[in-house]
Design a protein around this motif. Sequence first.
Motif, PDB file in Angstrom:
ATOM      1  N   GLU A  92     -46.324   5.686   5.748  1.00  0.00           N
ATOM      2  CA  GLU A  92     -46.720   4.919   6.932  1.00  0.00           C
ATOM      3  C   GLU A  92     -48.053   5.361   7.511  1.00  0.00           C
ATOM      4  N   HIS A  93     -48.644   6.405   6.954  1.00  0.00           N
ATOM      5  CA  HIS A  93     -49.908   6.906   7.486  1.00  0.00           C
ATOM      6  C   HIS A  93     -51.045   5.924   7.199  1.00  0.00           C
ATOM      7  N   ASP A  94     -52.022   5.906   8.093  1.00  0.00           N
ATOM      8  CA  ASP A  94     -53.205   5.081   7.871  1.00  0.00           C
ATOM      9  C   ASP A  94     -53.968   5.591   6.654  1.00  0.00           C
ATOM     10  N   THR A  95     -54.711   4.692   6.027  1.00  0.00           N
ATOM     11  CA  THR A  95     -55.485   5.060   4.851  1.00  0.00           C
ATOM     12  C   THR A  95     -56.799   5.696   5.273  1.00  0.00           C
ATOM     13  N   GLU A  96     -57.043   6.907   4.783  1.00  0.00           N
ATOM     14  CA  GLU A  96     -58.241   7.660   5.160  1.00  0.00           C
ATOM     15  C   GLU A  96     -59.087   7.935   3.915  1.00  0.00           C
ATOM     16  N   PRO A  97     -60.301   7.421   3.847  1.00  0.00           N
ATOM     17  CA  PRO A  97     -61.140   7.651   2.668  1.00  0.00           C
ATOM     18  C   PRO A  97     -61.653   9.084   2.603  1.00  0.00           C
ATOM     19  N   TYR A  98     -61.910   9.542   1.400  1.00  0.00           N
ATOM     20  CA  TYR A  98     -62.596  10.819   1.235  1.00  0.00           C
ATOM     21  C   TYR A  98     -64.055  10.655   1.627  1.00  0.00           C
ATOM     22  N   PRO A  99     -64.700  11.755   2.031  1.00  0.00           N
ATOM     23  CA  PRO A  99     -66.128  11.674   2.362  1.00  0.00           C
ATOM     24  C   PRO A  99     -66.933  11.086   1.205  1.00  0.00           C
ATOM     25  N   ASN A 100     -67.862  10.231   1.544  1.00  0.00           N
ATOM     26  CA  ASN A 100     -68.796   9.622   0.580  1.00  0.00           C
ATOM     27  C   ASN A 100     -68.153   8.604  -0.357  1.00  0.00           C
ATOM     28  N   MET A 101     -66.933   8.160  -0.038  1.00  0.00           N
ATOM     29  CA  MET A 101     -66.299   7.151  -0.885  1.00  0.00           C
ATOM     30  C   MET A 101     -67.126   5.877  -0.937  1.00  0.00           C
ATOM     31  N   ASN A 144     -56.155  -2.857   0.636  1.00  0.00           N
ATOM     32  CA  ASN A 144     -56.567  -3.882   1.593  1.00  0.00           C
ATOM     33  C   ASN A 144     -57.112  -3.284   2.879  1.00  0.00           C
ATOM     34  N   GLN A 145     -56.533  -2.169   3.316  1.00  0.00           N
ATOM     35  CA  GLN A 145     -56.989  -1.545   4.556  1.00  0.00           C
ATOM     36  C   GLN A 145     -58.457  -1.132   4.484  1.00  0.00           C
ATOM     37  N   LEU A 146     -58.899  -0.740   3.302  1.00  0.00           N
ATOM     38  CA  LEU A 146     -60.286  -0.308   3.128  1.00  0.00           C
ATOM     39  C   LEU A 146     -61.152  -1.372   2.447  1.00  0.00           C
ATOM     40  N   ASN A 147     -60.571  -2.550   2.235  1.00  0.00           N
ATOM     41  CA  ASN A 147     -61.312  -3.658   1.614  1.00  0.00           C
ATOM     42  C   ASN A 147     -61.962  -3.230   0.299  1.00  0.00           C
ATOM     43  N   LEU A 148     -61.207  -2.521  -0.521  1.00  0.00           N
ATOM     44  CA  LEU A 148     -61.761  -2.011  -1.771  1.00  0.00           C
ATOM     45  C   LEU A 148     -61.968  -3.088  -2.821  1.00  0.00           C
ATOM     46  N   SER A 149     -61.353  -4.243  -2.629  1.00  0.00           N
ATOM     47  CA  SER A 149     -61.522  -5.311  -3.614  1.00  0.00           C
ATOM     48  C   SER A 149     -62.968  -5.799  -3.688  1.00  0.00           C
ATOM     49  N   LYS A 150     -63.777  -5.498  -2.681  1.00  0.00           N
ATOM     50  CA  LYS A 150     -65.188  -5.908  -2.733  1.00  0.00           C
ATOM     51  C   LYS A 150     -65.933  -5.161  -3.839  1.00  0.00           C
ATOM     52  N   TYR A 151     -65.385  -4.016  -4.255  1.00  0.00           N
ATOM     53  CA  TYR A 151     -65.984  -3.270  -5.365  1.00  0.00           C
ATOM     54  C   TYR A 151     -65.264  -3.515  -6.685  1.00  0.00           C
ATOM     55  N   PHE A 152     -63.948  -3.753  -6.612  1.00  0.00           N
ATOM     56  CA  PHE A 152     -63.150  -3.821  -7.835  1.00  0.00           C
ATOM     57  C   PHE A 152     -62.720  -5.241  -8.212  1.00  0.00           C
ATOM     58  N   ASN A 153     -62.835  -6.180  -7.266  1.00  0.00           N
ATOM     59  CA  ASN A 153     -62.418  -7.563  -7.531  1.00  0.00           C
ATOM     60  C   ASN A 153     -61.006  -7.598  -8.106  1.00  0.00           C
ATOM     61  N   ASN A 154     -60.827  -8.234  -9.247  1.00  0.00           N
ATOM     62  CA  ASN A 154     -59.485  -8.305  -9.851  1.00  0.00           C
ATOM     63  C   ASN A 154     -59.260  -7.194 -10.867  1.00  0.00           C
ATOM     64  N   ARG A 155     -60.160  -6.245 -10.913  1.00  0.00           N
ATOM     65  CA  ARG A 155     -60.040  -5.132 -11.876  1.00  0.00           C
ATOM     66  C   ARG A 155     -59.265  -3.972 -11.225  1.00  0.00           C
ATOM     67  N   ILE A 156     -58.058  -4.298 -10.769  1.00  0.00           N
ATOM     68  CA  ILE A 156     -57.191  -3.327 -10.091  1.00  0.00           C
ATOM     69  C   ILE A 156     -55.867  -3.268 -10.849  1.00  0.00           C
ATOM     70  N   TYR A 157     -55.470  -2.068 -11.253  1.00  0.00           N
ATOM     71  CA  TYR A 157     -54.270  -1.876 -12.061  1.00  0.00           C
ATOM     72  C   TYR A 157     -53.345  -0.899 -11.345  1.00  0.00           C
ATOM     73  N   ILE A 158     -52.165  -1.367 -10.986  1.00  0.00           N
ATOM     74  CA  ILE A 158     -51.174  -0.546 -10.302  1.00  0.00           C
ATOM     75  C   ILE A 158     -49.980  -0.381 -11.241  1.00  0.00           C
ATOM     76  N   ARG A 159     -49.677   0.865 -11.579  1.00  0.00           N
ATOM     77  CA  ARG A 159     -48.602   1.144 -12.518  1.00  0.00           C
ATOM     78  C   ARG A 159     -47.621   2.149 -11.913  1.00  0.00           C
ATOM     79  N   GLN A 160     -46.329   1.911 -12.113  1.00  0.00           N
ATOM     80  CA  GLN A 160     -45.311   2.835 -11.603  1.00  0.00           C
ATOM     81  C   GLN A 160     -45.321   4.136 -12.383  1.00  0.00           C
TER      82      GLN A 160
END
Length: 244
Positions: A104-113, A143-159
Motif C-alpha cells: 500500500e506504500h506510495d511509489t518512490e523512484p530512486y534518485p536520477n530515475m 501508472n503512478q510514475l507514468n513510466l509508460s511514456k518511456y516503455f510504451n507497450n514494452r512492459i512485461y510483468i511475470r509472476q
Amino acid sequence: MKQHIMFDLDDTLIHCNKYFYLVISQFVDAMTTWFAGYEEVTANAVRDKQTEIDIAGIAVLGFKSEHFPQSFVDSYVYFSDVTGRKRSAVEQDFLWKLGLSVYEHDTEPYPNMEETLYSLANQGHELHLYTGGEQLIQSRKINQLNLSKYFNNRIYIRQHKTNEALEDILAETSLDRARTWMIGNSIRTDVVPALTAGIHAIHMRKDTEWQYNVVNIEVQPKGAFFTLNDLVEVPEAIYGYINR
C-alpha cells in the motif's frame, strides 16, 4: 548504435525492499512481544524463520502478493507449535493484514530515475520494463510514475522471474541479443538470467539486499557485465561499451 535496454522495476527504478524491511521489523516486534518469556523466540530467530519461509514460498508461488503475509502467519504457527503457546485468530489476522500493508506504500523512484530514462530514450535507445509480481500491483506502480511514456507497450510483468521467463520475452520480441541489456539489482532474477541468455547485464548494487537475490554467478558473460551504484552511471557505461 541503437540498443534494447531492459530495466527491472523494484529496487532498480523504484524503492521496494525498504518497505518490506519496515513491515518485517513490525512483525518481529509483535512476535517478540506476544512470545515474551519464551527463550526460543528471539528477534533473530523470528527474522530467520520468516526469511526461510518467505524464500521457500517463492519457488512455489513466484512473486504472488499472498506469499509474503503467509510467511508471517506460517512463522507465527511455527513458533506457536515450538513453544506450546495457544494460537489466536485475532493475532493471525493482524499478521496477515500487516503483511499485505507492504503493497500500500506510495511509489518512490530512486534518485536520477527520470534523468536516466530520459537520457537513454533521447539517445535513441529502445527501453523495456521487465518486473516480477502481480499485474495489478505492478501496474499501479508503473501508472503512478507514468513510466509508460518511456516503455510504451514494452512492459512485461511475470509472476515467476526466471531464466525461462526472460527467454520467453526475448523470443517474443525477437531482440538482437548482441544489442540487448538487462539492468537490475537482483543477481538471481536479473543478472544470472541475462548472462545465461547471452545478453549484456548491469547489476545495480544496493547497500542491503534481500537474501533471495544474492547467489553466486557461475556463468561466463558473452558481452558486457558491469556493476554500478547509481542509475546516473548507466547511460555512460552503455555508451562507453558500444563506442569502445
